[in-house]
Design a protein around this motif. Structure first.
Motif, PDB file in Angstrom:
ATOM      1  N   PHE A  59       0.694  -1.278   0.034  1.00  0.00           N
ATOM      2  CA  PHE A  59      -0.042   0.042  -0.072  1.00  0.00           C
ATOM      3  C   PHE A  59       0.809   1.223   0.049  1.00  0.00           C
ATOM      4  CE2 PHE A  59      -3.545  -2.813   0.579  1.00  0.00           C
ATOM      5  CZ  PHE A  59      -4.328  -2.200  -0.100  1.00  0.00           C
ATOM      6  N   ARG A  60       1.989   1.241   0.639  1.00  0.00           N
ATOM      7  CA  ARG A  60       2.957   2.264   0.398  1.00  0.00           C
ATOM      8  C   ARG A  60       3.340   2.535  -1.202  1.00  0.00           C
ATOM      9  NH1 ARG A  60       7.498   3.773   4.293  1.00  0.00           N
ATOM     10  NH2 ARG A  60       8.222   4.500   2.403  1.00  0.00           N
ATOM     11  N   THR A  61       3.546   1.597  -1.850  1.00  0.00           N
ATOM     12  CA  THR A  61       3.698   1.508  -3.294  1.00  0.00           C
ATOM     13  C   THR A  61       2.648   2.171  -3.916  1.00  0.00           C
ATOM     14  OG1 THR A  61       5.157  -0.458  -2.998  1.00  0.00           O
ATOM     15  CG2 THR A  61       4.759   0.363  -5.337  1.00  0.00           C
ATOM     16  N   LEU A  62       1.462   1.575  -3.631  1.00  0.00           N
ATOM     17  CA  LEU A  62       0.281   1.958  -4.279  1.00  0.00           C
ATOM     18  C   LEU A  62      -0.196   3.424  -4.029  1.00  0.00           C
ATOM     19  CD1 LEU A  62      -2.195  -0.893  -3.936  1.00  0.00           C
ATOM     20  CD2 LEU A  62      -1.200  -0.222  -5.997  1.00  0.00           C
ATOM     21  N   ALA A  63       0.057   3.885  -2.818  1.00  0.00           N
ATOM     22  CA  ALA A  63      -0.194   5.225  -2.639  1.00  0.00           C
ATOM     23  C   ALA A  63       0.504   6.247  -3.391  1.00  0.00           C
ATOM     24  CB  ALA A  63      -0.034   5.589  -1.102  1.00  0.00           C
ATOM     25  N   LYS A  64       1.995   5.777  -3.364  1.00  0.00           N
ATOM     26  CA  LYS A  64       2.966   6.693  -4.403  1.00  0.00           C
ATOM     27  C   LYS A  64       2.266   6.804  -5.687  1.00  0.00           C
ATOM     28  CE  LYS A  64       7.119   7.274  -2.038  1.00  0.00           C
ATOM     29  NZ  LYS A  64       7.739   6.023  -1.523  1.00  0.00           N
ATOM     30  N   PHE A  65       1.555   5.915  -6.425  1.00  0.00           N
ATOM     31  CA  PHE A  65       1.280   5.865  -7.853  1.00  0.00           C
ATOM     32  C   PHE A  65      -0.412   6.061  -7.783  1.00  0.00           C
ATOM     33  CE2 PHE A  65       5.275   3.773  -7.971  1.00  0.00           C
ATOM     34  CZ  PHE A  65       5.867   4.297  -9.189  1.00  0.00           C
ATOM     35  N   GLU A  66      -0.922   6.435  -6.859  1.00  0.00           N
ATOM     36  CA  GLU A  66      -2.545   6.840  -7.004  1.00  0.00           C
ATOM     37  C   GLU A  66      -3.327   5.713  -7.168  1.00  0.00           C
ATOM     38  OE1 GLU A  66      -1.844   9.430  -9.914  1.00  0.00           O
ATOM     39  OE2 GLU A  66      -1.300  11.270  -8.781  1.00  0.00           O
ATOM     40  N   TYR A  67      -2.825   4.611  -6.377  1.00  0.00           N
ATOM     41  CA  TYR A  67      -3.621   3.363  -6.495  1.00  0.00           C
ATOM     42  C   TYR A  67      -3.984   2.912  -8.005  1.00  0.00           C
ATOM     43  CZ  TYR A  67      -4.069   4.291  -1.686  1.00  0.00           C
ATOM     44  OH  TYR A  67      -3.652   4.480  -0.192  1.00  0.00           O
ATOM     45  N   SER A  69      -3.468   0.356 -11.245  1.00  0.00           N
ATOM     46  CA  SER A  69      -3.252  -1.249 -11.231  1.00  0.00           C
ATOM     47  C   SER A  69      -1.606  -1.486 -11.378  1.00  0.00           C
ATOM     48  CB  SER A  69      -3.902  -1.608 -12.535  1.00  0.00           C
ATOM     49  OG  SER A  69      -3.624  -2.886 -12.658  1.00  0.00           O
ATOM     50  N   LEU A  70      -1.177  -2.582 -11.017  1.00  0.00           N
ATOM     51  CA  LEU A  70       0.404  -2.998 -10.947  1.00  0.00           C
ATOM     52  C   LEU A  70       0.624  -2.793 -12.592  1.00  0.00           C
ATOM     53  CD1 LEU A  70       2.776  -3.775  -9.295  1.00  0.00           C
ATOM     54  CD2 LEU A  70       2.265  -5.995  -9.748  1.00  0.00           C
ATOM     55  N   TYR A  71      -0.158  -3.186 -13.292  1.00  0.00           N
ATOM     56  CA  TYR A  71       0.191  -3.187 -14.867  1.00  0.00           C
ATOM     57  C   TYR A  71       0.724  -1.916 -15.243  1.00  0.00           C
ATOM     58  CZ  TYR A  71      -2.160  -7.940 -15.194  1.00  0.00           C
ATOM     59  OH  TYR A  71      -2.598  -9.112 -15.165  1.00  0.00           O
ATOM     60  N   ASP A  72      -0.302  -0.944 -14.849  1.00  0.00           N
ATOM     61  CA  ASP A  72       0.021   0.522 -15.143  1.00  0.00           C
ATOM     62  C   ASP A  72       1.342   1.043 -14.479  1.00  0.00           C
ATOM     63  OD1 ASP A  72      -1.924   0.390 -17.051  1.00  0.00           O
ATOM     64  OD2 ASP A  72      -3.516   1.081 -15.314  1.00  0.00           O
ATOM     65  N   GLN A  76       4.898   2.533 -16.058  1.00  0.00           N
ATOM     66  CA  GLN A  76       5.134   4.110 -16.008  1.00  0.00           C
ATOM     67  C   GLN A  76       6.545   3.983 -15.216  1.00  0.00           C
ATOM     68  OE1 GLN A  76       2.109   5.960 -13.254  1.00  0.00           O
ATOM     69  NE2 GLN A  76       3.565   7.616 -12.654  1.00  0.00           N
ATOM     70  N   LEU A  77       6.854   2.965 -14.574  1.00  0.00           N
ATOM     71  CA  LEU A  77       8.222   2.772 -13.880  1.00  0.00           C
ATOM     72  C   LEU A  77       9.218   2.526 -14.735  1.00  0.00           C
ATOM     73  CD1 LEU A  77       8.623   3.366 -10.940  1.00  0.00           C
ATOM     74  CD2 LEU A  77       8.248   1.130 -10.418  1.00  0.00           C
ATOM     75  N   PHE A  78       9.124   1.404 -15.419  1.00  0.00           N
ATOM     76  CA  PHE A  78      10.047   0.958 -16.210  1.00  0.00           C
ATOM     77  C   PHE A  78       9.931   0.772 -17.872  1.00  0.00           C
ATOM     78  CE2 PHE A  78       9.309  -2.003 -12.487  1.00  0.00           C
ATOM     79  CZ  PHE A  78      10.541  -1.772 -11.880  1.00  0.00           C
ATOM     80  N   GLY A  79       8.924   1.949 -18.043  1.00  0.00           N
ATOM     81  CA  GLY A  79       8.940   2.131 -19.860  1.00  0.00           C
ATOM     82  C   GLY A  79       8.207   1.151 -20.391  1.00  0.00           C
ATOM     83  N   LYS A  80       7.599   1.294 -21.611  1.00  0.00           N
ATOM     84  CA  LYS A  80       6.590   0.399 -22.321  1.00  0.00           C
ATOM     85  C   LYS A  80       7.124  -1.034 -22.568  1.00  0.00           C
ATOM     86  CE  LYS A  80       3.889   0.350 -26.235  1.00  0.00           C
ATOM     87  NZ  LYS A  80       3.718   0.814 -27.757  1.00  0.00           N
ATOM     88  N   TRP A  81       8.497  -1.110 -22.938  1.00  0.00           N
ATOM     89  CA  TRP A  81       8.873  -2.474 -23.490  1.00  0.00           C
ATOM     90  C   TRP A  81       9.160  -3.541 -22.179  1.00  0.00           C
ATOM     91  CZ3 TRP A  81       7.621  -4.273 -27.853  1.00  0.00           C
ATOM     92  CH2 TRP A  81       7.321  -3.528 -28.890  1.00  0.00           C
ATOM     93  N   VAL A 348      11.270  -1.361  -2.569  1.00  0.00           N
ATOM     94  CA  VAL A 348      12.670  -0.748  -2.623  1.00  0.00           C
ATOM     95  C   VAL A 348      13.108  -0.157  -3.891  1.00  0.00           C
ATOM     96  CG1 VAL A 348      15.083  -1.430  -2.578  1.00  0.00           C
ATOM     97  CG2 VAL A 348      13.332  -2.538  -0.983  1.00  0.00           C
ATOM     98  N   ILE A 349      12.654  -0.437  -5.200  1.00  0.00           N
ATOM     99  CA  ILE A 349      12.939  -0.114  -6.184  1.00  0.00           C
ATOM    100  C   ILE A 349      12.120   1.438  -6.245  1.00  0.00           C
ATOM    101  CG2 ILE A 349      12.636  -0.043  -8.768  1.00  0.00           C
ATOM    102  CD1 ILE A 349      12.639  -2.887  -8.437  1.00  0.00           C
ATOM    103  N   VAL A 350      11.078   1.340  -5.687  1.00  0.00           N
ATOM    104  CA  VAL A 350      10.264   2.817  -5.734  1.00  0.00           C
ATOM    105  C   VAL A 350      10.876   3.854  -5.046  1.00  0.00           C
ATOM    106  CG1 VAL A 350       8.209   3.802  -5.150  1.00  0.00           C
ATOM    107  CG2 VAL A 350       8.115   1.643  -6.544  1.00  0.00           C
ATOM    108  N   LEU A 351      11.449   3.344  -3.699  1.00  0.00           N
ATOM    109  CA  LEU A 351      11.940   4.296  -2.824  1.00  0.00           C
ATOM    110  C   LEU A 351      13.238   4.802  -3.395  1.00  0.00           C
ATOM    111  CD1 LEU A 351      11.259   4.737   0.134  1.00  0.00           C
ATOM    112  CD2 LEU A 351      13.160   3.177   0.639  1.00  0.00           C
ATOM    113  N   LEU A 352      14.061   3.997  -4.174  1.00  0.00           N
ATOM    114  CA  LEU A 352      15.434   4.306  -4.694  1.00  0.00           C
ATOM    115  C   LEU A 352      15.065   5.463  -5.693  1.00  0.00           C
ATOM    116  CD1 LEU A 352      17.472   1.150  -4.713  1.00  0.00           C
ATOM    117  CD2 LEU A 352      17.732   2.983  -3.246  1.00  0.00           C
ATOM    118  N   LEU A 353      14.256   4.895  -6.564  1.00  0.00           N
ATOM    119  CA  LEU A 353      13.957   5.858  -7.698  1.00  0.00           C
ATOM    120  C   LEU A 353      13.461   7.222  -7.290  1.00  0.00           C
ATOM    121  CD1 LEU A 353      12.398   3.569 -10.469  1.00  0.00           C
ATOM    122  CD2 LEU A 353      14.651   4.679 -10.330  1.00  0.00           C
TER     123      LEU A 353
END
Lengths: 365, 377
Positions: A59-67, A69-72, A76-81, A348-353
């Motif tokens: 939920f910490r991760t989700l809150a950063k991305f406005e809830y 879907s993980l797919y989106d 957003q995080l790693f680019g389209k491909w 962790v990745i989200v925190l670092l980025l």
């Protein structure tokens, strides 16, 4: 009144519970006992605590991305491909889970009630009912999961009968197993309790998303308590070797129930389990279809048809218990990775980025 | 919206078709079934066959369900079905089995393989009663009884009553397997005997793992079951011998007293570890209903004196029983399992416990209490 297409956050409870309690509930004791012996319940407890922590991270991760879907989030995080590639892996995992749940439930039917029935008859029944759920979208699926959970909830009362016969001295002495054994038990339990990561996908469809977290923790707590009670009861009711020898711990425990008008209760329980498995498969099919339609522009019903065909072929191909065991092993490894390790890694990745981005912003200014 | 409706319609039609298709599984019509209610296994030597299986099944004849007994020999208990099928016009189903009887000679060699097949079978419940027959299971199952009940039903009711209110500890499949698989505990099963036009539970068969190693007599059954846990019993008769040294009581020997509506409670603790010492605390509470001599029981002192006498006597009996169990090397009470749960040794094996059990000592604290002496004083 809620915004159009969004469901109440409380549906998280039923969605999570139906994702976590499936065939695993009927047969998890054996694997835990093999690892941690009569301290297996400590493994259940420890795994539960880990899961609570993972939910917190999710939920910490989700809150950063406005809830979203993980797919989106991935895209957003790693680019389209690369994002799509990750999504494809996730989809494969969810397909594997559906295969496992479906085939294992049919295995229960074959062993306990209908040894002579054709597997496909039951599968088509499932597919038709899942199609009904999918045609109504997440709104229907979440309601179905609530109703099915309520219909099954009274089964908890049945545990009174084995409780009468249980001897809890078997649990003593506490903490005799070493840390390595407890950890082995936790790995076995991780696969059973996994499935709470479904909130990654359903949260985007809920109103008042900031309230989902508390419902998710509540759902997880109930599931944990249920598994803990089940494990304690099994340890008291059976003697050690008996648990190890028994592939269907929960169902065998219900064999002790006897009424004058009804000789054997586990038959009813198995048939009731049908609707739980159904709700579970509806949710995972929905998750799969959401993912696939984001990668390839296909109509949802064609995706579903493809999924059904795939499930049908694979579950037909699994004929013996050994083959099923191979699939189960694969799933249990995957479940630990996807339910526990990956949410942790992602946070962790989200925190670092976000740290890197903030510093860049600071440098630019 | 309209599309949604047509979806639902198609789905409904498909579901109906499936319901019909699902009905194509093998039918089991109750009129054509033989419903097996009792199974018996005996050791035989008939050619290559080693196990004779006897079944009592309800079958429909002349519009009534009649119990029919059949038997055949084979090497495995499930393999015998082929031979039984050749003898029976009906399809036998074993979901309603109530009692499984093992012949004595088979029981002395071990019965775990035959009980394992019962637990492996999803059709059989875990409440099935197991019993051991003196002589052969076949002779017990072909005996008649004064009640003219079907033998399967008779055995089931007999064992069930004595398990609930009498001196037989639970002989269900679950308890048998639970004790068998537990380190430091052995199963115990009722021992059936055939008399003249009657079948009775003559004692309890003591098992060591899955082999029968001895029998208890009727009086010892009470002692064993009351050690195993908290139970209710119908009655208990004790033979006391009163000496001259008691001022409250006359010197009578033997004096028989009978207690009824008995509740027992038992607590066993491990108090010494190396050579295990167990403290066995048992309370027997009951109404004093019958005395073989007229003794004045008006004063509390006299009742107390009698209680002390009864306690001393029954303590003797309990200690005798534990000694006998030790000599036989069988542990139906589960002292070993208490040892395992009280001491931190990892992986206690049955072999290790067997050695320790020989050296075990018991400290008894056993009291008989009269809840009252009936409606007269």
């Amino acid at each position: 009144m809620q915004a159009k297409g969004l469901i109440h956050p409380a549906f998280t409870i039923s969605i999570m519970m139906t994702s976590q309690i499936t065939v695993g509930m009927l047969a998890f004791q054996k694997y835990l006992y093999k690892a941690a012996e009569h301290d297996a319940w400590i493994s259940v407890l420890a795994t539960g605590l880990c899961a609570h922590f993972v939910i917190f991270l999710i939920f910490r991760t989700l809150a950063k991305f406005e809830y979203k879907s993980l797919y989106d989030i991935h895209r957003q995080l790693f680019g389209k491909w690369f994002g799509s590639l990750l999504n494809a892996v996730l989809i494969c995992y969810w397909i594997l889970v559906s295969m496992y749940v479906l085939r294992n439930y049919i295995e229960v039917l074959l062993i306990w009630i209908f040894p002579e029935i054709h597997v496909w008859v039951f599968e088509i029944m499932f597919f038709v009912l899942i199609a009904y759920g999918l045609s109504g979208g997440i709104r229907v699926i979440s309601t179905v999961s609530v109703i099915h959970l309520l219909l099954l909830s009274w089964l908890v009362l049945l545990l009174y009968y084995p409780l009468k016969e249980a001897d809890f001295r078997e649990l003593l002495p506490v903490m005799q197993a070493g840390a390595d054994q407890i950890f082995g038990g936790m790995l076995a339990m991780g696969a059973t309790i996994g499935g709470f990561d479904v909130v990654f996908f359903t949260s985007s469809r809920m109103s008042k998303p900031h309230r989902i977290h508390r419902y998710a923790q509540f759902a997880l707590l109930s599931v944990n308590l249920l598994y803990l009670a089940m494990m304690l009861l099994s340890l008291g009711y059976y003697s050690g070797k008996q648990i190890e020898n028994n592939s269907w711990g929960t169902l065998t425990m219900l064999k002790v129930i006897e009424f004058t008008f009804l000789e054997r209760f586990e038959y009813i329980v198995i048939m009731m389990w049908f609707i739980l498995v159904l709700a579970n498969l509806m949710i995972s099919s929905w998750v799969i279809i959401q993912g696939v339609t984001r990668i390839v522009p296909l109509k949802r019903k064609y995706v579903f048809a493809l999924l059904c065909a795939l499930l049908l072929v694979v579950t037909q191909a699994i004929r013996t218990g050994d083959q099923l065991a191979v699939l189960s092993k694969l799933i249990s490894d995957c479940a630990i990775v996807f339910s526990f390790a990956y949410p942790f890694l992602l946070s962790v990745i989200v925190l670092l980025l976000s740290g890197v981005r903030r510093r860049r912003k600071g440098a630019a200014a | 919206m309209i599309r949604g409706h047509s979806w639902a319609g198609k789905a409904a039609v498909l579901l109906c078709c499936l319901a019909v298709a699902a009905g194509c599984a093998r039918q089991k019509i109750i009129d054509n079934l033989g419903i097996v209610i009792a199974l018996g296994y005996d050791e035989v030597k008939e050619g290559n066959d080693r196990i004779r299986t006897t079944i009592i099944a309800y079958q429909e004849t002349d519009g009534r369900a009649n119990p029919v007994r059949t038997s055949a020999a084979n090497n495995t208990s499930k393999g015998v079905r082929t031979k039984l099928n050749l003898k029976m016009p009906s399809q036998d189903v074993i979901g309603q089995v109530r009692v499984v009887v093992y012949g004595e000679s088979l029981a002395k060699k071990g019965i775990i393989n035959l009980t394992d097949t019962l637990q492996r079978d999803s059709e059989i419940g875990t409440n099935v009663y197991l019993a051991i027959a003196s002589g052969s299971a076949k002779s017990i199952m072909s005996a008649s009884n004064k009640q003219d009940m079907s033998m399967g039903e008779f055995l089931f009711e007999l064992i069930r009553k004595n398990e609930k209110y009498g001196v037989v500890p639970s002989p269900s499949l679950h308890y048998f397997l639970n004790s068998y698989y537990r380190v430091g505990k052995d199963p115990v099963l009722p021992f059936l005997k055939r008399g003249n036009r009657e079948v009775s539970i003559s004692s309890l068969a003591l098992m060591k793992e899955d082999r029968m190693v001895g029998k208890l007599n009727e009086d010892e059954c009470f002692l064993l079951k009351s050690t195993m846990g908290n139970y209710h019993f119908d009655s208990l008769e004790l033979a006391l011998s009163l000496k001259h040294d008691k001022p409250e009581l006359p010197a009578v020997s033997p004096l028989f007293i009978t207690l009824t509506n008995i509740r027992t409670s038992s607590r066993i603790r491990l108090v010494g570890q190396d050579d295990p010492v167990f403290e066995v605390r048992i309370r027997v509470n009951g109404q004093l209903k019958e005395i073989s001599e007229q003794i004045n029981l008006e004063k509390g002192a006299e009742i107390n004196a009698l209680e002390r006498e009864a306690s001393a006597k029954i303590t003797e009996l309990y200690e005798e029983l534990y000694g006998r169990l030790q000599r036989l090397g069988t542990d139906p009470v589960g002292f070993g399992s208490i040892y395992r749960s009280s001491v931190r040794i990892k992986g206690l094996t049955s072999k290790q416990w067997e050695e320790m059990y020989k050296r075990a000592r018991f400290r008894t604290d056993i009291k008989v209490e009269f809840t009252n002496v009936g409606i007269t004083s």
